[in-house]
Design an enzyme around this catalytic site. Structure first.
Site, mmCIF file in Angstrom:
data_model
loop_
_atom_site.group_PDB
_atom_site.id
_atom_site.type_symbol
_atom_site.label_atom_id
_atom_site.label_comp_id
_atom_site.label_asym_id
_atom_site.label_seq_id
_atom_site.Cartn_x
_atom_site.Cartn_y
_atom_site.Cartn_z
ATOM 1 N N HIS A 48 2.498 -7.751 6.875
ATOM 2 C CA HIS A 48 1.436 -7.818 5.852
ATOM 3 C C HIS A 48 0.239 -8.675 6.272
ATOM 4 O O HIS A 48 -0.888 -8.317 5.960
ATOM 5 C CB HIS A 48 1.964 -8.310 4.493
ATOM 6 C CG HIS A 48 0.880 -8.452 3.447
ATOM 7 N ND1 HIS A 48 0.237 -7.366 2.900
ATOM 8 C CD2 HIS A 48 0.331 -9.549 2.866
ATOM 9 C CE1 HIS A 48 -0.658 -7.791 2.006
ATOM 10 N NE2 HIS A 48 -0.633 -9.113 1.977
ATOM 11 N N HIS A 99 0.811 -1.223 0.000
ATOM 12 C CA HIS A 99 0.000 0.000 0.000
ATOM 13 C C HIS A 99 0.847 1.277 0.000
ATOM 14 O O HIS A 99 0.312 2.362 0.220
ATOM 15 C CB HIS A 99 -0.947 0.012 1.207
ATOM 16 C CG HIS A 99 -1.977 -1.080 1.162
ATOM 17 N ND1 HIS A 99 -2.856 -1.221 0.115
ATOM 18 C CD2 HIS A 99 -2.246 -2.089 2.023
ATOM 19 C CE1 HIS A 99 -3.635 -2.271 0.330
ATOM 20 N NE2 HIS A 99 -3.282 -2.821 1.482
#
Ligand code: FE2
Ligand code: FE2
Length: 256
Positions: free
Chosen positions: A174, A69
């Site tokens: 993650h 991201h």
């Protein structure tokens, strides 16, 4: 001996605020010298923004890492000019802003931090194994810590074993779920498959579970919002010998 604190994906404003409320106490009680925080979800609605980065740095983070991201928000792009905000090193050179390695000068010693992204079930970036070989040649300190932002446990384990004896620590991020497999590999390299997340605990990875359930049940578009539940902070503390780069101890941390 020195102590490094690594904190897993901080989610949204609630995660940033919770980190700010806990970090100085945590740094005191573990006698922390360096703090590394994964900031890829620190903005409201994902990604990193100048505001969320500033809030984490003001809270006491020395280095921010990211992941898939990193470039979600356009306004984030200039942030990656900073020496201390990293994006995964295996984004293709020439287009993606920023860099995936930085070195922190601690006076009598220095610490390098590398950010990498896995490629199994993720974007098809450059091979993190060959990219890290090149970065390790560049690093001129024995104290090297890696945030490997990856989905697959096997890829993270493989990297841990690949880098045993070559780096001081490698921490997965993650998945937002802390694993219980912390270890010192080969008497040298601190390892954990995932450091976990910092943000609303009773949630789907920080997101309100109602929307996520709807997504899985009906496959219709939904808006993910941050869960409104109590926060927790997840990470690891590593004790390392700054002269040799050898880690001696890794401890999982969860603060509620
Ligand atoms: Fe994340
Ligand atoms: Fe991620």
């Amino acid at each position: 001996m020195k102590n490094l604190l690594f904190i897993g994906d901080v989610v949204g404003k609630a995660g940033c605020d919770f980190l700010r409320s806990k970090l100085s106490g945590l740094k005191r009680s573990y006698n922390i010298d360096i703090t590394v925080v994964n900031a890829e979800n620190s903005a409201q609605g994902n990604g990193i923004t100048p505001q969320s980065a500033e809030s984490l740095l003001n809270a006491g983070a020395d280095i921010l890492t990211t992941g898939n991201h990193a470039f979600r928000r356009r306004e984030a792009f200039p942030l990656f000019d900073s020496d201390y905000i990293l994006r995964p090193a295996n984004y293709p050179e020439g287009g993606a802003p920023g860099k995936g390695i930085c070195t922190l000068d601690m006076g009598a010693y220095s610490v390098a931090v590398i950010n990498l992204m896995g490629t199994a079930f993720m974007d098809d970036l450059d091979n993190p194994f060959t990219v890290v070989d090149r970065l390790l040649e560049e690093a001129d300190t024995p104290n090297i810590f890696i945030d490997l932002h990856a989905e697959a446990t096997s890829e993270k384990k493989a990297m841990g074993h690949y880098l045993t004896g070559k780096v001081s620590g490698i921490f997965g991020t993650h998945t937002h779920v802390q694993t219980a497999d912390e270890a010192i590999l080969g008497g040298h390299t601190a390892y954990i498959t995932d450091a976990g997340m910092t943000g609303p605990e009773l949630s789907c990875l920080g997101v309100d579970s109602k929307a996520v359930i709807e997504k899985f049940r009906f496959h219709t578009p939904v808006r993910f919002t941050e869960a409104d539940t109590d926060c927790f902070l997840c990470g690891v503390c590593v004790e390392f010998d700054e002269k040799t780069g050898k880690s001696h101890k890794i401890e999982r941390i969860i603060v509620r």
